[in-house]
Design an enzyme around this catalytic site. Structure first.
Site, PDB file in Angstrom:
ATOM      1  N   GLY A  94       0.811  -1.210   0.000  1.00  0.00           N
ATOM      2  CA  GLY A  94       0.000   0.000   0.000  1.00  0.00           C
ATOM      3  C   GLY A  94       0.840   1.253   0.000  1.00  0.00           C
ATOM      4  O   GLY A  94       0.473   2.264  -0.611  1.00  0.00           O
ATOM      5  N   ASP A 320       0.642   0.234  13.409  1.00  0.00           N
ATOM      6  CA  ASP A 320       1.133  -1.070  12.941  1.00  0.00           C
ATOM      7  C   ASP A 320       1.494  -2.004  14.083  1.00  0.00           C
ATOM      8  O   ASP A 320       1.650  -3.215  13.874  1.00  0.00           O
ATOM      9  CB  ASP A 320       2.349  -0.886  12.030  1.00  0.00           C
ATOM     10  CG  ASP A 320       1.979  -0.298  10.682  1.00  0.00           C
ATOM     11  OD1 ASP A 320       0.816  -0.437  10.266  1.00  0.00           O
ATOM     12  OD2 ASP A 320       2.848   0.317  10.045  1.00  0.00           O
ATOM     13  N   LYS A 347      -6.112  -2.390   6.757  1.00  0.00           N
ATOM     14  CA  LYS A 347      -4.735  -2.858   6.608  1.00  0.00           C
ATOM     15  C   LYS A 347      -4.737  -4.132   5.746  1.00  0.00           C
ATOM     16  O   LYS A 347      -5.712  -4.422   5.063  1.00  0.00           O
ATOM     17  CB  LYS A 347      -4.123  -3.107   7.988  1.00  0.00           C
ATOM     18  CG  LYS A 347      -3.951  -1.831   8.822  1.00  0.00           C
ATOM     19  CD  LYS A 347      -2.950  -0.893   8.194  1.00  0.00           C
ATOM     20  CE  LYS A 347      -2.665   0.323   9.047  1.00  0.00           C
ATOM     21  NZ  LYS A 347      -1.628   1.193   8.440  1.00  0.00           N
TER      22      LYS A 347
END
Length: 434
Positions: A94, A320, A347
């Site tokens: 991404g 994250d 995500k």
């Protein structure tokens, strides 16, 4: 499908140098490609995502030499990229997709970006909206707001974009396009997201400024640029990768791990703050700053942890790391609440769902919410089959959970860790006694 069996560990001891920061590695290749001169990148992360970035810029005419100890990027200058002869394949990345879109919006040629099935299901409207407002013509070929994306550039104008989310990828895409725009380009976000792009742009010679407002929102600005200039970059160790070994050192009794040369950028170091709030025994050694990025060695010792609340402006600094924080919370005394983290849903997997499913399968008391989860820690966990769903952070987080579970655990589709940490399991084996 590869399966990795993880047995409980008696202790974890030793030193480790984790791979280079993924975010910084991506940006070093991108800015080096559009700078004049040769950018030398040491401690580059050779994971699949960063290799996708290299591949894309090679197709754009940039010579990039990947040696054992460094990556050499022979920059073409801001206007030196050439039209690719094929679709730019961004793999599972991404970051590659969103950031390169900002650069491609300022070029004189059209192109198409596409990735794997997972990448092509992630939302890209968040970067299409501001880039199109600047004058680019970016369309979702499938009409669903996702890649594949067709980028047909137009003359870009600077804008002030009010981002609805604190996202370094959105901010970076707009700022990178701003290098090619007429007039100042600025992005205001609800809270400060990671600022690697601003720091690196400045080190390459761009005119960049940023500020945090009294209400906690943050604005970054860039002026159009005639040229960027190459520089040498040493990539600090990725704190997201370090987090798993920090967690192992905290959870496994009688452990002591020294994690060396870890990046401690304040916009990324929320994980350490939460660990300390939970009672972690952490010591920072050999602190330095290079290219605006702070680094230190982190000494970790086994600790008794307690629950906490993770919310608000902390979330962008540790988004994250939430899967591994949830694992820590499952072993901590008391309740941990994670909220304001709806970003987890977009995500590599919906990490609210995948964390909840796997922790519950191990016996944890966890309740998902719309924007996070509630974990009532302290229950003994047992080994089980862990479904990674090809999400590298889920695989690594639950490998750590398995170290202190009762019985063995199987990490399914464990090869997905290669996205960010190809040597993860061998390093875990080296440090942790079974």
């Amino acid at each position: 499908m590869s399966v990795r069996i993880i047995q409980p560990s008696h202790n974890c001891k030793g030193e480790i140098l984790v791979p280079g920061d993924k975010s910084i590695s991506h940006r070093a290749v991108m800015l080096g490609s559009v700078a004049k001169g040769t950018t030398r990148i040491s401690h580059f992360l050779s994971g699949a995502d960063c290799l996708s970035t290299i591949s894309c810029f090679r197709k754009l005419g940039v010579a990039i030499e990947a040696k054992k100890d460094q990556v050499l990027v022979y920059g073409k200058g801001l206007h030196g990229l050439r039209a690719p002869k094929e679709i730019l394949d961004t793999g599972n990345s991404g970051t590659t997709t969103r950031l390169i879109s900002g650069i491609l919006a300022g070029q004189s040629f059209p192109c198409v970006l596409s990735g794997d099935d997972s990448l092509n299901s992630r939302p890209m409207g968040r970067i299409m909206t501001p880039l199109n407002q600047m004058g680019a013509h970016i369309t979702s070929i499938g009409g669903n707001g996702c890649a594949p994306l067709r980028i047909e550039p137009g003359p870009l104008q600077g804008i002030h974009y009010q981002s609805p989310v604190a996202s370094a990828q959105v901010k970076s895409a707009v700022l990178l396009a701003g290098l090619y725009a007429s007039g100042e380009t600025s992005v205001t976000e609800p809270s400060l997201s990671r600022n690697h792009t601003e720091l690196m742009l400045k080190s390459f010679g761009a005119s960049v400024s940023s500020c945090v407002h009294p209400d906690g929102s943050a604005t970054a600005c860039v002026l159009p640029c005639e040229e960027l200039y190459a520089r040498d970059i040493r990539v600090p160790g990725d704190i997201s990768s370090a987090a798993y070994f920090i967690a192992a050192g905290l959870l496994v009794p009688d452990s002591e791990i020294l994690v060396k040369h870890v990046g401690l950028n304040p916009t990324r170091a929320g994980f350490l703050k939460v660990c300390q709030d939970m009672g972690a025994d952490l010591t920072l050694l050999n602190q330095t700053t290079q290219g605006g990025e702070m680094t230190a060695d982190i000494l970790v010792c086994g600790s008794s942890l307690h629950g906490t609340v993770i919310e608000g402006s902390l979330i962008p600094t540790l988004i994250d790391e939430i899967p591994i924080l949830a694992v820590l919370a499952a072993f901590a005394d008391g309740k941990t609440i994670i909220r304001d983290a709806a970003e987890l849903k977009v995500k590599e997997t919906n990490r609210i769902d995948t964390v909840t499913e796997n922790l519950a399968a191990m016996g944890a008391d966890i309740t998902p919410t719309d924007d996070g989860m509630i974990i009532r820690g302290g229950r003994p966990l047992h080994g089980t089959d862990i479904h990674s769903y090809l999400d590298h952070r889920i695989a690594m987080a639950f490998a750590i959970a398995a170290l202190t579970a009762d019985g063995s655990s199987s990490i399914l589709d464990s090869q997905c860790v290669d996205v960010s940490y190809p040597g993860f399991f061998s390093e875990l084996e080296r440090l942790c006694e079974r």
